[in-house]
Design an enzyme around this catalytic site. Sequence first.
Site, mmCIF file in Angstrom:
data_model
loop_
_atom_site.group_PDB
_atom_site.id
_atom_site.type_symbol
_atom_site.label_atom_id
_atom_site.label_comp_id
_atom_site.label_asym_id
_atom_site.label_seq_id
_atom_site.Cartn_x
_atom_site.Cartn_y
_atom_site.Cartn_z
ATOM 1 N N HIS A 32 -5.450 -3.636 23.171
ATOM 2 C CA HIS A 32 -5.196 -4.802 22.318
ATOM 3 C C HIS A 32 -6.168 -5.888 22.764
ATOM 4 C CE1 HIS A 32 -2.544 -7.540 19.924
ATOM 5 N NE2 HIS A 32 -3.123 -8.434 20.725
ATOM 6 N N HIS B 229 1.397 -12.410 28.830
ATOM 7 C CA HIS B 229 0.244 -13.276 29.069
ATOM 8 C C HIS B 229 0.656 -14.575 29.748
ATOM 9 C CE1 HIS B 229 -3.453 -15.483 27.150
ATOM 10 N NE2 HIS B 229 -3.731 -15.014 28.348
ATOM 11 N N GLU C 232 -0.675 -22.741 23.763
ATOM 12 C CA GLU C 232 -0.608 -22.004 22.507
ATOM 13 C C GLU C 232 0.587 -22.484 21.683
ATOM 14 O OE1 GLU C 232 -0.525 -17.802 23.146
ATOM 15 O OE2 GLU C 232 -2.022 -17.865 24.748
ATOM 16 N N HIS D 112 3.916 -22.293 23.945
ATOM 17 C CA HIS D 112 3.775 -21.748 25.289
ATOM 18 C C HIS D 112 2.643 -22.528 25.939
ATOM 19 C CE1 HIS D 112 5.294 -18.011 23.020
ATOM 20 N NE2 HIS D 112 6.320 -18.600 23.604
ATOM 21 N N HIS E 193 4.510 -15.501 28.357
ATOM 22 C CA HIS E 193 5.012 -15.194 27.030
ATOM 23 C C HIS E 193 4.559 -13.795 26.649
ATOM 24 C CE1 HIS E 193 1.074 -17.168 26.696
ATOM 25 N NE2 HIS E 193 0.847 -16.364 25.657
#
Length: 460
Positions: A309, A352, A358, A382, A388
């Site tokens: 990803h 992460h 974010e 976040h 998160h």
Amino acid sequence: MQLPSFVLSSRCLKAAQRGGSSKWEALQYFAGFGNYVRTETLPNSLPQLGNTPQRCPYGLYAEQLSGSAFTAPRHSNQRSWLYRILPSTVHGPYSKVDRGFLRSDFPAEASPLPDQLRWDPFPLPTDPTDWVQGLVTVCGAGSPEMKAGMAIHMYACNQSMERKTFMTSDGDLLIVPQQGTLSIQTEFGLLTVAPGEICVIQRQMKFKVLVAEPSRGYIAEVYDSHFVLPDLGPIGANGLANPQHFLTPSAHYEDTCDTWRLVHKFGGQLFAAEMDHSPFDVVGWHGNYAPYKYDLSLFCPVNSVGYDHLDPSIFTVLTAQTNAPGVAACDFVIFPPRYMVQEDTFRPPYYHRNCMSEYMGNIRGVYEAKSTAFSPGGGSLHSLGSPHGPDSTTFAKASTQTLKPVLSDPSALAFMFESHYMFRVTPFAQHTLVQPDYWQCWQGLRKHFDPTNVNAGIGS
């Protein structure tokens, strides 16, 4: 607060408005990002030689709107020349007015919170509320006075702005409608912006918002630089948001003699002044500093076609940079429908901890990393260093699903404002619509570690 009276003068002898309700039909735009545009509503209303002739055509006034310092490098120098019926100096004195829940002095008026935060959808108003009245600040950092930082706002309205215009000297506005189409009249022309589209209205540009239904959406206000297209690096010359798909309005003017209210956001405060004519009296303009819109369905996503990803930066539509190369005051990132074909890969976003903050919003559908409670019109934050990732339900499903090529939900569209800054959360956002149990979405995660089994894991 009562505004000072500004008497209609003899220069307004008659009212002649171009268009009417039909002016919103078949709007014409110029295609291309950052292009130099030349547009006029009357033939030869733009000077043919210089910018400031002794007498402008049709008795117009020449006015320059600067988006950068005079001496900025040519590649980043932005300005437009507007030829208007009356210059912008013609208005009454400003008076400070109630700013509602708008905030910008974040050290004094907001708090840093390391918790993961998520909000229910912002409610639509029941009392008559226009776009300016419906603005609420969620979080932000920095200072418009120092031209460093940004703010994130929500808007919710059910009434058009009538004989009222708005401008901000604090920052550029990136507007993301979530519900309801916005008809936006600007000095440069007309824009319609529907959910699934965005627009950018840069600082000092006057505009008003008209709505035909209850409307709601998100706003990033950036104090630093202007938004630009991200560099593509080894992707090559094409992909992501194509420059040809950005649309700039063509000139449109109205010449009216009635009382208008000019609302000016300046240093985080709101000030209002009266005008005796329409602020949208630009008969022609030329330049490269203008509002623009973009249809998010035209984004050309890139993705891994092998394994892993990849980082969400591959979905960046626009970026506003700090002075540090590659470090954004605000990246606008979307999560569009796309094929996912990675093998031996956990396909949803990974867990992460970021050096950036974010803020996420949901335009429609179900976001791929959160199976419940992240509803359209809601948001999450976040902050930098705040861990998160997928909730426990999503983790279990993605860890056991059969990996075959799939198209992500075509009805879903979420986005992210990612910023270098540590956001502070306003008192309103701390106590309104915040989900107190958001942290529990990860508490269903369980240990699967087995030091005797290298193939241990959920479903093994």
